[in-house]
Design a protein around this motif. Sequence first.
Motif, mmCIF file in Angstrom:
data_model
loop_
_atom_site.group_PDB
_atom_site.id
_atom_site.type_symbol
_atom_site.label_atom_id
_atom_site.label_comp_id
_atom_site.label_asym_id
_atom_site.label_seq_id
_atom_site.Cartn_x
_atom_site.Cartn_y
_atom_site.Cartn_z
ATOM 1 N N SER A 27 15.446 53.938 34.805
ATOM 2 C CA SER A 27 14.364 52.982 34.104
ATOM 3 C C SER A 27 15.325 52.120 33.402
ATOM 4 O O SER A 27 16.560 52.300 32.779
ATOM 5 C CB SER A 27 13.558 54.059 33.119
ATOM 6 O OG SER A 27 13.955 54.530 32.154
ATOM 7 N N ALA A 28 14.823 51.033 32.829
ATOM 8 C CA ALA A 28 15.287 50.049 32.058
ATOM 9 C C ALA A 28 14.601 50.080 30.515
ATOM 10 O O ALA A 28 14.639 48.902 30.353
ATOM 11 C CB ALA A 28 15.412 48.783 32.741
ATOM 12 N N ARG A 84 26.903 45.983 36.319
ATOM 13 C CA ARG A 84 26.757 46.745 37.493
ATOM 14 C C ARG A 84 25.597 47.706 36.735
ATOM 15 O O ARG A 84 25.623 47.952 35.722
ATOM 16 C CB ARG A 84 27.448 47.703 38.309
ATOM 17 C CG ARG A 84 26.368 48.309 39.188
ATOM 18 C CD ARG A 84 26.839 49.822 39.540
ATOM 19 N NE ARG A 84 26.114 50.784 38.658
ATOM 20 C CZ ARG A 84 25.612 51.628 39.083
ATOM 21 N NH1 ARG A 84 26.142 52.616 39.955
ATOM 22 N NH2 ARG A 84 25.069 52.141 38.215
ATOM 23 N N LEU A 85 24.819 47.866 37.191
ATOM 24 C CA LEU A 85 23.747 48.447 36.445
ATOM 25 C C LEU A 85 23.778 49.922 36.666
ATOM 26 O O LEU A 85 23.665 50.349 37.956
ATOM 27 C CB LEU A 85 22.412 47.722 36.596
ATOM 28 C CG LEU A 85 22.572 46.251 36.027
ATOM 29 C CD1 LEU A 85 21.372 45.533 35.982
ATOM 30 C CD2 LEU A 85 22.980 46.174 34.480
ATOM 31 N N ASP A 126 18.524 48.314 29.312
ATOM 32 C CA ASP A 126 19.405 48.893 30.255
ATOM 33 C C ASP A 126 20.040 47.778 31.249
ATOM 34 O O ASP A 126 20.977 47.274 31.414
ATOM 35 C CB ASP A 126 19.273 50.147 31.064
ATOM 36 C CG ASP A 126 19.238 51.103 30.191
ATOM 37 O OD1 ASP A 126 19.837 51.194 29.161
ATOM 38 O OD2 ASP A 126 19.297 52.382 30.967
ATOM 39 N N ASP A 127 18.879 46.976 31.544
ATOM 40 C CA ASP A 127 19.008 45.918 32.705
ATOM 41 C C ASP A 127 19.701 44.594 32.042
ATOM 42 O O ASP A 127 19.882 43.536 32.737
ATOM 43 C CB ASP A 127 17.911 45.849 33.518
ATOM 44 C CG ASP A 127 16.666 45.348 32.548
ATOM 45 O OD1 ASP A 127 16.682 45.309 31.433
ATOM 46 O OD2 ASP A 127 15.503 45.217 33.409
ATOM 47 N N GLU A 128 19.779 44.640 30.644
ATOM 48 C CA GLU A 128 20.267 43.391 29.978
ATOM 49 C C GLU A 128 21.760 43.682 30.046
ATOM 50 O O GLU A 128 22.668 42.751 29.267
ATOM 51 C CB GLU A 128 19.654 43.217 28.644
ATOM 52 C CG GLU A 128 18.177 42.592 28.855
ATOM 53 C CD GLU A 128 17.421 42.675 27.484
ATOM 54 O OE1 GLU A 128 17.875 43.119 26.706
ATOM 55 O OE2 GLU A 128 16.258 42.250 27.750
#
Length: 339
Positions: free
Chosen positions: A21-22, A16-17, A31-33
């Motif tokens: 910002s990533a 779940r993210l 973050d998005d990984e």
Amino acid sequence: MVDTMARLSVFLRTARLRGGSARPAAGLPADDEALLDAPDDRLAPALVGAAQGTHRAAAELLAATRRDAEWDRRDRYATRLAAFARSRPDWLDAWRAADPGDPDAALVGARLAVDRHWESPARTELLDQAEPAVMAAARDGGPDPVPWRVALDCARGRRAGHAEFAHLWAEAVRRAPHHYGCHLAALQYLAAASPGAHRECLDFAETAAQDAPEGALVRALPLRAAYRCLTEAGPEAVGRDRLHAAADLAIALSAGLPPADPWPAPLRNLLLYVLVRLGRPADAAEQLRLTGPYATSFPWEREAEDPLGRFLQVRDEIRSAVSGRPGNGRGAHAGPDDH
């Protein structure tokens, strides 16, 4: 307290993210990984197969862990498969119908029976009803300690007496003296039976860790006791030195496990939590590096409905602490005396 010590002596004898910002952190995945509760390469095909309604991959996986006496992995894999079966039981039902005597299907079924009733207001009564099937899986499991771990959890949920629990414990450790799951079940039973007995629970965990060979997962048991102490009482209950020693033991264990791998992720996430609570950002930063993108629901779900978001938040706070730049002010767990 005397009763607690009597229980401990028996156990010790027998053996779940996120939104936003990533941007990547220095040396860390973006973050998005990040992934929450990602299965390892062995478990993933079994879960995919279950999602497709077939049990073949799950059966092959658990049969391999039984054959090779990989009891810690078998325990975790059975738990993850049972969790999947709570919402998608068709593949497990088909497995058990096709091979009623399969000990691996029986193990997943026993784990499912305990876990599905755990949060129910009628837990005691429901687990009383499930107990015969749980015990049958244990008795039919041969040298496998994992169904006995399930039986220990069932007994705790049923509020079983000390004599019954001690019998189950003896059966478990006779099969595997250093199985983490069985020791965790005993630690949880002791804690539930005597709330506030944090020093005695840590005694038990430390003894189990000292008796275990290098690299055994049970050497992380003091970390679990330390976590319980920090979240329920505070460091003064056992003394900060013992909590740091528990963290140091887990750091040594983590160092011998592969980096950025799903298997050690539960250990490293818990270790991160404890290190932050103890005010050790540099050590926490090293565990973040070793953890890579792999977050786990426990222990972050204790603090937030979005455990992955909380993991990423703590990651940002640790990076801020070691770099000396101001934090974003979103968390309150960066200092040694916050709790």
